[in-house]
Scaffold this motif. Structure first.
Motif, PDB file in Angstrom:
ATOM      1  N   ASP A   1     -78.187 -16.175  69.104  1.00  0.00           N
ATOM      2  CA  ASP A   1     -79.581 -16.529  68.985  1.00  0.00           C
ATOM      3  C   ASP A   1     -79.954 -16.643  67.471  1.00  0.00           C
ATOM      4  O   ASP A   1     -80.967 -17.352  67.154  1.00  0.00           O
ATOM      5  CB  ASP A   1     -80.282 -15.507  69.857  1.00  0.00           C
ATOM      6  N   ILE A   2     -79.337 -16.127  66.604  1.00  0.00           N
ATOM      7  CA  ILE A   2     -79.707 -15.868  65.244  1.00  0.00           C
ATOM      8  C   ILE A   2     -78.898 -16.856  64.341  1.00  0.00           C
ATOM      9  O   ILE A   2     -78.922 -16.981  63.331  1.00  0.00           O
ATOM     10  CB  ILE A   2     -79.550 -14.424  64.543  1.00  0.00           C
ATOM     11  N   SER A   3     -77.943 -17.531  65.055  1.00  0.00           N
ATOM     12  CA  SER A   3     -76.969 -18.526  64.431  1.00  0.00           C
ATOM     13  C   SER A   3     -77.588 -19.522  63.363  1.00  0.00           C
ATOM     14  O   SER A   3     -77.184 -19.903  62.139  1.00  0.00           O
ATOM     15  CB  SER A   3     -76.058 -19.428  65.425  1.00  0.00           C
ATOM     16  N   TYR A   4     -78.870 -20.212  63.846  1.00  0.00           N
ATOM     17  CA  TYR A   4     -79.278 -21.269  63.343  1.00  0.00           C
ATOM     18  C   TYR A   4     -80.155 -20.819  62.182  1.00  0.00           C
ATOM     19  O   TYR A   4     -79.745 -21.320  60.839  1.00  0.00           O
ATOM     20  CB  TYR A   4     -80.466 -22.025  64.093  1.00  0.00           C
ATOM     21  N   ALA A   5     -80.782 -19.485  62.082  1.00  0.00           N
ATOM     22  CA  ALA A   5     -81.452 -18.830  61.296  1.00  0.00           C
ATOM     23  C   ALA A   5     -80.555 -18.330  59.992  1.00  0.00           C
ATOM     24  O   ALA A   5     -80.693 -18.613  58.631  1.00  0.00           O
ATOM     25  CB  ALA A   5     -82.439 -17.701  61.497  1.00  0.00           C
ATOM     26  N   VAL A   6     -79.406 -17.782  60.275  1.00  0.00           N
ATOM     27  CA  VAL A   6     -78.188 -17.369  59.577  1.00  0.00           C
ATOM     28  C   VAL A   6     -77.610 -18.701  58.622  1.00  0.00           C
ATOM     29  O   VAL A   6     -77.526 -18.555  57.531  1.00  0.00           O
ATOM     30  CB  VAL A   6     -77.188 -16.307  59.993  1.00  0.00           C
ATOM     31  N   ASN A   7     -77.432 -19.691  59.612  1.00  0.00           N
ATOM     32  CA  ASN A   7     -76.914 -20.755  58.684  1.00  0.00           C
ATOM     33  C   ASN A   7     -77.918 -21.710  57.778  1.00  0.00           C
ATOM     34  O   ASN A   7     -77.560 -21.837  56.803  1.00  0.00           O
ATOM     35  CB  ASN A   7     -76.487 -21.912  59.784  1.00  0.00           C
ATOM     36  N   ARG A   8     -79.194 -21.711  58.131  1.00  0.00           N
ATOM     37  CA  ARG A   8     -80.236 -22.276  57.369  1.00  0.00           C
ATOM     38  C   ARG A   8     -80.314 -21.227  56.201  1.00  0.00           C
ATOM     39  O   ARG A   8     -80.528 -21.849  55.092  1.00  0.00           O
ATOM     40  CB  ARG A   8     -81.543 -22.239  58.094  1.00  0.00           C
ATOM     41  N   LEU A   9     -80.273 -19.961  56.199  1.00  0.00           N
ATOM     42  CA  LEU A   9     -80.531 -19.040  55.066  1.00  0.00           C
ATOM     43  C   LEU A   9     -79.287 -19.128  54.183  1.00  0.00           C
ATOM     44  O   LEU A   9     -79.232 -19.069  52.876  1.00  0.00           O
ATOM     45  CB  LEU A   9     -80.665 -17.691  55.507  1.00  0.00           C
ATOM     46  N   SER A  10     -78.250 -19.305  54.804  1.00  0.00           N
ATOM     47  CA  SER A  10     -76.948 -19.482  54.008  1.00  0.00           C
ATOM     48  C   SER A  10     -76.879 -20.629  52.945  1.00  0.00           C
ATOM     49  O   SER A  10     -76.051 -20.589  52.005  1.00  0.00           O
ATOM     50  CB  SER A  10     -75.793 -19.499  54.872  1.00  0.00           C
TER      51      SER A  10
END
Length: 159
Positions: free
Chosen positions: A127-136
């Motif tokens: 569920d946090i994949s998108y946010a982690v990818n975006r911040l990366s």
């Protein structure tokens, strides 16, 4: 690796010097272990409880994977163990853009450390994949806005 024989299955996972074996035919699984033991020195550690920092909980319905201790360690490490819990990983109002001139820079090393830890957490928290990818995408030059978004992401864990 998956081995099948008639209706029996053996799942064989090797990671460096750890082996996980499971299957639906106990007799065939024991035979497989005996064959391996004849060729290699094996030590049976019993039921699986931890693998690569992931806690494995067995129940009558299957296996449950959790990284709750890993999450706690991240929150303590970044002094967020007392933070409020949030329900969304990224605020809808967050306009994450590359650093404009004059924006407040943050400690790049700390930001990268946090994002690296969060990337490993995606294993059990898709569920946090998108946010982690975006911040990366901002690891080369994070600003205070990116740091606040990363801290908000940590607030999703509710531990």
């Amino acid at each position: 690796m998956v081995l099948s024989r008639h209706r029996g299955l053996v799942y064989f996972l090797v990671y460096v010097d750890d082996i996980i074996l499971t299957g639906n035919d106990v007799a065939w699984l024991n035979c497989f272990v005996d064959t391996l033991s004849a060729c290699f020195a094996l030590k049976d550690l019993g039921s699986l409880h931890h693998l690569l920092g992931i806690e494995v909980i067995q129940s009558s319905t299957g296996l449950f994977l959790t990284q709750s201790q890993y999450i706690t360690d991240i929150l303590v490490r970044f002094k967020m163990d007392g933070a409020k819990v949030v329900s969304t990983s990224l605020a809808a109002s967050d306009k994450l853009l590359p650093a404009p001139s004059g924006s407040t820079p943050v400690d790049v090393i700390q930001f990268r450390r946090l994002l690296g830890l969060l990337q490993y957490l995606v294993i059990t928290r898709p569920d946090i994949s998108y946010a982690v990818n975006r911040l990366s995408q901002f690891m080369h030059s994070p600003t205070e806005l990116h740091w606040q978004a990363a801290k908000r992401l940590n607030g999703c864990f509710g531990i």
